[in-house]
Motif scaffolding. Structure first.
Motif, short mmCIF file in Angstrom:
data_model
loop_
_atom_site.label_atom_id
_atom_site.label_comp_id
_atom_site.label_asym_id
_atom_site.label_seq_id
_atom_site.Cartn_x
_atom_site.Cartn_y
_atom_site.Cartn_z
N GLN A 112 5.95 12.18 6.90
CA GLN A 112 6.17 10.81 7.36
C GLN A 112 7.43 10.72 8.22
N SER A 113 8.43 11.47 7.83
CA SER A 113 9.67 11.56 8.59
C SER A 113 10.40 12.79 8.10
N ILE A 114 11.58 13.03 8.67
CA ILE A 114 12.35 14.21 8.24
C ILE A 114 12.78 14.09 6.78
N TRP A 115 12.86 12.83 6.29
CA TRP A 115 13.31 12.60 4.91
C TRP A 115 12.15 12.36 3.95
N VAL A 116 10.95 12.11 4.48
CA VAL A 116 9.81 11.75 3.63
C VAL A 116 8.73 12.82 3.74
N ASN A 117 8.26 13.29 2.61
CA ASN A 117 7.31 14.39 2.59
C ASN A 117 5.93 13.95 3.07
N THR A 118 5.06 14.91 3.27
CA THR A 118 3.69 14.64 3.69
C THR A 118 2.96 13.83 2.63
N ALA A 119 2.16 12.86 3.07
CA ALA A 119 1.37 12.03 2.15
C ALA A 119 -0.11 12.20 2.50
N THR A 120 -0.83 13.04 1.76
CA THR A 120 -2.26 13.22 2.02
C THR A 120 -3.07 12.07 1.45
N LEU A 121 -2.55 11.42 0.41
CA LEU A 121 -3.19 10.26 -0.21
C LEU A 121 -4.58 10.58 -0.74
N MET A 122 -4.78 11.82 -1.20
CA MET A 122 -6.08 12.19 -1.76
C MET A 122 -6.34 11.47 -3.07
N GLY A 123 -5.27 11.16 -3.82
CA GLY A 123 -5.43 10.40 -5.05
C GLY A 123 -5.95 11.23 -6.21
N THR A 124 -5.86 10.65 -7.39
CA THR A 124 -6.32 11.34 -8.60
C THR A 124 -7.19 10.46 -9.47
N GLU A 125 -7.30 9.17 -9.14
CA GLU A 125 -8.07 8.24 -9.99
C GLU A 125 -8.77 7.21 -9.11
N ARG A 126 -10.01 6.87 -9.50
CA ARG A 126 -10.76 5.87 -8.77
C ARG A 126 -10.94 4.62 -9.62
#
Length: 357
Positions: A112-126
């Motif tokens: 997301q930025s140099i300070w924020v890690n990647t967010a794949t948003l795959m999730g774990t619960e529906r």
């Protein structure tokens, strides 16, 4: 008498380790060196190689500026806690996408930025539905905005929280404001027109961008495992065509979110099917064309454009016939039912109409 080489090496080895453990600077420096080397070998080099081994699909489309900001809104509001973005390779997940998800679907996701890690948003619960292909399943901007303001307006049983703070109420909206049609019973606070804030529009832009990318020509499509047999029919189309699909269940999955369980739609947003001239017409050509190609003919009445549900969701002639016959025989409607063969011919005609537009 000379000291044997073996004893000399052992003495030096022992002296080195005694000095190492006695000298905290050497001890921590050595530990840091081991940590850095292991990090490079175990984490950095494999990750770097993965950038070349796992490339995005050729037809993938990068997020627009609005969609990228909408992704941040999605993250900040914790939407990933209830919604996944992964179609598993089991038959029950077939409603969420045309194919199971693969690694390449997530290869173009960056930090997301140099300070924020990647967010794949795959999730774990529906707790809510999967959003992998929501941009095709529900592309209606009007529906998504109404749903965000208060999900109970379009899905009475929904347990999703209201995101009304992404909207504001104005007595006199500006010319460029996006006004959504909210029934008075669902208005929060003062009366007036509900206007979408930029954050709401950006979030909807992100949802609209979520579409499964087509695999390159010749690439094998992953299979859905543990396939289930079709549900038994409710006789809505069985007498006419021998169709054994459940028209009511298909209507719930593909149409109910807009036209509602009672077929009365949502005033000012989605037209009713109960008593609809299109549904009651014995000539089913227009109805099939609307399902396959969408419809914008009632925008002047305040209704948003209908997406091409049949095309987007890859509905077969049997499924469309079952849905149509459910609509033609429900909520007091009593129209002539259609056969699968009739629908197949009308689907071919609708494809020709679409190709000529």
């Amino acid at each position: 008498m000379p000291i044997p080489l073996k004893q000399t090496l052992l003495f030096n080895y022992s002296f080195f380790y005694m000095e190492l453990f006695d000298n905290h600077k050497k001890l921590f420096s050595t530990a840091a060196l081991f940590f850095i080397v292991l990090t490079i070998l175990v984490a950095i080099i494999p990750a770097w190689r993965n950038q070349y081994n796992n490339a995005p699909l050729p037809n993938s489309v990068p997020l627009s500026a609005d969609a990228a900001k909408g992704k941040e809104v999605f993250i900040s509001n914790g939407c990933v806690a209830c919604h996944t973005q992964q179609v598993r390779n089991i038959s029950m997940d077939k409603v969420w996408g045309e194919r199971p998800s693969i690694a390449a679907d997530y290869a173009d996701i960056h930090r997301q930025s140099i300070w924020v890690n990647t967010a794949t948003l795959m999730g774990t619960e529906r707790t809510g539905p999967d959003l992998t292909n929501i941009g095709l399943r529900q592309p209606s901007k009007d529906w998504n905005l109404v749903h965000l303001y208060n999900p109970r307006i379009v899905v009475k049983e929904s347990i999703m929280p209201s995101y009304s703070f992404l909207f504001e109420v104005k007595e006199n909206p500006d010319k460029n404001d996006v006004v959504i049609n909210v029934p008075e019973a669902y208005l929060y606070g003062k009366k007036g027109k509900v206007v979408a804030k930029p954050e709401a529009l950006q979030l909807v832009a992100y949802l609209a961008s979520l579409k499964q990318t087509k695999l390159p020509d010749g690439s094998p499509t992953p299979d859905f495992l543990y396939k289930q047999q079709s549900l038994a029919a409710n006789n809505n189309s069985q007498n006419v065509s021998g169709n054994t699909l459940n028209g009511e269940a298909l209507y719930v999955a593909n149409c109910q979110s807009c036209h509602q369980a009672n077929g009365e739609g949502l005033p000012g947003a989605f037209p009713p099917l109960k008593g609809s001239k299109v549904v009651l017409d014995d000539n089913a050509a227009l109805m099939v064309n609307i399902i396959m190609n969408g419809y914008t003919g009632r925008e002047k009445e305040g209704f948003g454009p209908m997406p091409p549900v049949g095309t987007n969701n890859n509905l077969s002639a049997e499924e469309i016939a079952a849905i149509m016959n459910h609509e033609k025989t429900s909520w007091g409607n009593n129209a002539k039912q259609v056969s699968v063969d009739e629908v197949k011919k009308l689907m071919d005609l609708a494809k020709k109409v679409a190709s000529n537009q």
